[in-house]
Each structure stands twice: as C-alpha cells, then as structure tokens.
Design a protein around this motif. Sequence first.
Motif, PDB file in Angstrom:
ATOM      1  N   PRO A 328       0.823  -1.214   0.000  1.00 35.49           N
ATOM      2  CA  PRO A 328       0.000   0.000   0.000  1.00 35.49           C
ATOM      3  C   PRO A 328       0.853   1.259   0.000  1.00 35.49           C
ATOM      4  CG  PRO A 328       0.061  -0.947   2.186  1.00 35.49           C
ATOM      5  CD  PRO A 328       0.779  -1.914   1.295  1.00 35.49           C
ATOM      6  N   LEU A 329       0.268   2.353  -0.487  1.00 37.71           N
ATOM      7  CA  LEU A 329       0.935   3.655  -0.478  1.00 37.71           C
ATOM      8  C   LEU A 329       0.422   4.557   0.630  1.00 37.71           C
ATOM      9  CD1 LEU A 329       1.096   4.557  -4.295  1.00 37.71           C
ATOM     10  CD2 LEU A 329       2.904   3.603  -2.835  1.00 37.71           C
ATOM     11  N   VAL A 330      -0.506   4.053   1.447  1.00 41.20           N
ATOM     12  CA  VAL A 330      -1.073   4.846   2.533  1.00 41.20           C
ATOM     13  C   VAL A 330      -0.954   4.078   3.833  1.00 41.20           C
ATOM     14  CG1 VAL A 330      -2.697   5.925   0.931  1.00 41.20           C
ATOM     15  CG2 VAL A 330      -3.431   3.945   2.270  1.00 41.20           C
ATOM     16  N   THR A 331      -0.972   4.819   4.919  1.00 42.03           N
ATOM     17  CA  THR A 331      -0.936   4.187   6.242  1.00 42.03           C
ATOM     18  C   THR A 331      -2.329   4.046   6.842  1.00 42.03           C
ATOM     19  OG1 THR A 331      -0.588   6.334   7.329  1.00 42.03           O
ATOM     20  CG2 THR A 331       1.373   5.073   6.702  1.00 42.03           C
ATOM     21  N   THR A 332      -3.335   4.652   6.217  1.00 40.33           N
ATOM     22  CA  THR A 332      -4.704   4.631   6.729  1.00 40.33           C
ATOM     23  C   THR A 332      -5.434   3.406   6.191  1.00 40.33           C
ATOM     24  OG1 THR A 332      -4.686   7.045   6.616  1.00 40.33           O
ATOM     25  CG2 THR A 332      -6.822   5.973   6.975  1.00 40.33           C
ATOM     26  N   LEU A 353      -0.442   9.569   3.644  1.00 39.37           N
ATOM     27  CA  LEU A 353       0.492   8.950   2.719  1.00 39.37           C
ATOM     28  C   LEU A 353       1.594   8.216   3.485  1.00 39.37           C
ATOM     29  CD1 LEU A 353       0.749   9.006  -0.428  1.00 39.37           C
ATOM     30  CD2 LEU A 353       2.519  10.737  -0.118  1.00 39.37           C
ATOM     31  N   ASP A 354       2.005   7.073   2.965  1.00 43.68           N
ATOM     32  CA  ASP A 354       3.137   6.331   3.512  1.00 43.68           C
ATOM     33  C   ASP A 354       4.389   6.773   2.745  1.00 43.68           C
ATOM     34  OD1 ASP A 354       5.107   4.474   4.188  1.00 43.68           O
ATOM     35  OD2 ASP A 354       3.664   2.848   4.440  1.00 43.68           O
ATOM     36  N   ASP A 355       5.134   7.681   3.312  1.00 48.24           N
ATOM     37  CA  ASP A 355       6.296   8.247   2.622  1.00 48.24           C
ATOM     38  C   ASP A 355       7.352   7.188   2.303  1.00 48.24           C
ATOM     39  OD1 ASP A 355       5.237  10.831   2.644  1.00 48.24           O
ATOM     40  OD2 ASP A 355       6.045  11.245   4.633  1.00 48.24           O
ATOM     41  N   ASP A 356       7.514   6.218   3.189  1.00 49.30           N
ATOM     42  CA  ASP A 356       8.505   5.174   2.958  1.00 49.30           C
ATOM     43  C   ASP A 356       8.100   4.290   1.774  1.00 49.30           C
ATOM     44  OD1 ASP A 356      10.032   6.063   5.083  1.00 49.30           O
ATOM     45  OD2 ASP A 356       9.105   4.681   6.518  1.00 49.30           O
ATOM     46  N   ALA A 357       6.817   3.947   1.683  1.00 45.89           N
ATOM     47  CA  ALA A 357       6.343   3.135   0.565  1.00 45.89           C
ATOM     48  C   ALA A 357       6.468   3.891  -0.755  1.00 45.89           C
ATOM     49  CB  ALA A 357       4.887   2.713   0.797  1.00 45.89           C
ATOM     50  N   VAL A 358       6.180   5.182  -0.718  1.00 43.30           N
ATOM     51  CA  VAL A 358       6.337   6.005  -1.916  1.00 43.30           C
ATOM     52  C   VAL A 358       7.803   6.037  -2.352  1.00 43.30           C
ATOM     53  CG1 VAL A 358       6.205   8.371  -2.806  1.00 43.30           C
ATOM     54  CG2 VAL A 358       4.291   7.413  -1.503  1.00 43.30           C
ATOM     55  N   ALA A 359       8.710   6.162  -1.397  1.00 42.93           N
ATOM     56  CA  ALA A 359      10.137   6.191  -1.723  1.00 42.93           C
ATOM     57  C   ALA A 359      10.583   4.873  -2.357  1.00 42.93           C
ATOM     58  CB  ALA A 359      10.951   6.486  -0.466  1.00 42.93           C
ATOM     59  N   ARG A 360      10.074   3.765  -1.846  1.00 40.21           N
ATOM     60  CA  ARG A 360      10.434   2.469  -2.431  1.00 40.21           C
ATOM     61  C   ARG A 360       9.893   2.337  -3.842  1.00 40.21           C
ATOM     62  NH1 ARG A 360       9.558   0.877   3.012  1.00 40.21           N
ATOM     63  NH2 ARG A 360       7.355   0.417   2.621  1.00 40.21           N
TER      64      ARG A 360
END
Length: 376
Positions: A328-332, A353-360
């Motif tokens: 997922p790209l979100v933490t919610t 937003l999940d910043d770490d997932a977006v970075a990956r």
Amino acid sequence: MRITAVTTTPLAIPFERPFHWRSGVQRGANLVLFAVETDEGVTGFGESICEDPAAVEAYGRLIARSFVGRSPGDVEAILGDLWRDGRWRFHPRFSLQIVSGIEVACWDALGKGLGVPASTFLGGRVREDVDVMGFPQGDTAEELARESAALAAAGHRVIYVKIGRPGRADVEVVGAVRDAIGPDPLLRVDANEAWDVPAAVDAIRSLEAFTLDWVEQPVAADNVAGLARVRRSVDVKVAADQAVHTAPELRNVLEQEAADAIVVGSHEAGGLWRWRQLAHLAEVHGIPVNRHACVESEISTFAALQALSSIPNLTLGNQVMHQLLAEPLVTTPLAQDGGTVRVPEGPGLGFELDDDAVARARERHASQGPYLSVDR
C-alpha cells in the motif's frame, strides 16, 4: 489558500500475483503521484494511471501551469480555462487521465485546509458505506472459481470476472464461477471490447444460462451503435465502460439506448467533479452508475469513496483494484466489512500517505523502469 506548486513522482508497484485479462498479463502498476502544494502549508495528493510515467510527468507539468496560483477549490474555472485555451482537447482521453490526478489532489488539499471531507464539495453524502465487487484472480477456471467462492463467503454481493481471454473458454470459466458462488450473488463479466457485434451476441447468448447481472463493454468503445445492437439482441443487461469518458460520449450512449448501466470513474472523467456530473447526467436518464477501477493504488479508492458517497444512482459492486498491489501507499486502513467499505470521515480524501512506501516505489521505477502493460 492558493496553489504554489504541483510536483510529480513516478512510481512502480508490483502486484501480489499476475493480473490476467483479455489483452494478456500484467505484473505491476505504473502510477504518477501528484502533490498540490499550497501557501498555507497544506499538501493534497492524487494519482494518475499510466503506461509510462515519463509521458504523464512531462504532460502533467504543462497542465499544472493552469492550476498554480489558483485556489484548489476553483476547479470549474480551472477546467474551463484548461480545455478552452490548450490543445489538451485534441487528445482528450490521455489528457483526462492526467488532469484527474491533479484535480483529485486539489480536493484533498482543500478538504485538509478546511478540516472537512472532500464529499462536502461534491454535494454531500447520501450514504456512509459503499458496496464493492469481489474480484477473483487467477488463470484457470478452477482458480477463479475457488477465489470467487471465498469472496462470496466473505460477504461480497457482486462477483466480477474478466472474460474474452484468448485460449480460455468463457462458458467454462463463467459456469465454474456460478457453480462456486451459488445462485444468490450477482455475477458480472467484462469482455474489455473483445468482440465484434455478431461474436458478442453469440458469446453473451452462450452465457445467459448462468444468470449474469450484466456484460461490460462487449464491443469496441467507439462502436456505440453496435453496443446498442448487442443490447437489443440479448437477454442480459449491457454496461458501457470504455465507451464513456466525456459528457458528449455519455450523451451518445444514453440517446442510442446502448447501455443499462454506465461504468465510469475519475480517471476517465478527468477528476471527481466531472465524474459527479456524468453520474447526474445518467441519473436524469434513469440509468445507474457503477464505479470503474483501473490499475491503481488506495489513493484512487479513497478519492472514489468521497464521490461515491454523494451519487444517488449508484449500483452495488463498485470496482476497486488497489487490493492487487503488493504494497500500500497509505498508512490509513480502509474500513471494510465483507463487501462494503466505510466512507472515510477524515479531512480531504481521508488518508495519510506512507512516505517510505512512496520512496520504495519511486526507487523501483528509477531502477527497473515501468511495468509492461501487457506481458504475454
């Protein structure tokens, strides 16, 4: 509140397993994350689907110039200027997919700035929960039937199956799924423009024994007259999908009485605002609307829920595809109970937003490039 910048981030996200449809196999999603930054320090997010993020990024930066300096709530005025003054209208379908990511981000920013959900700006809610489809994945009839049974047992009232795949017998697939789910769940099939008119009529008639709810886009998108002919020739409802992106296209489908339902979403319509308008036009003609999903993340699902909550003429089994992604790209988390999803109550689109997932996902795109949309 004024928009100070619109930034883009190309993303590549793998699927949990290969996605099979009538054109072949896809193994991951290519997306562009749009961030709308404002002078009040609020940032809104949206995403655009794509084949290659490089093209969407380049085009998106040009389109973004119409948004910068404006209020994120000035969507009607911005869209008016955009379509009147630019050449975007020469390539409407490609342009609409890009505009949708920026437009969605505007509603997210506006809602966050005012502390209200985006549905506030779309007419307000007529429902707090949205019914979504069960979307079985697999290659064989046995795999699809097994997963369909699990989805029905989990509470999905609509099972949605891709058909029209070369080398796969639709009668075998649909028959196996119907046997697995029993008589009660609605069963919808999507041919993704697989057939010409006579072949569509023959194929649908061969599937009528399995009590289909509808067949989605059996013929080419631009053959609306053919779609109407198919509808008159079979005893199963017909849904228009790829045939409808714009208001003139929807009007053509409605005037030719070519569909019993309209399947459309924000990516095709150019955002939540125009999508909501298309839904109202269908409502005026007494035709229900179903949400169309693309190869997308939860960002699109959260955005869609805000609009779906405000649409009176909504069907069961609205489409979602975020669950196909491996990360997922979100933490919610989405509040899902069986086949229904609760509309988020948080400000904007209601997600973090999940910043770490977006970075990956950004690094994955940089290192490997985009996924092939069709990997045969």
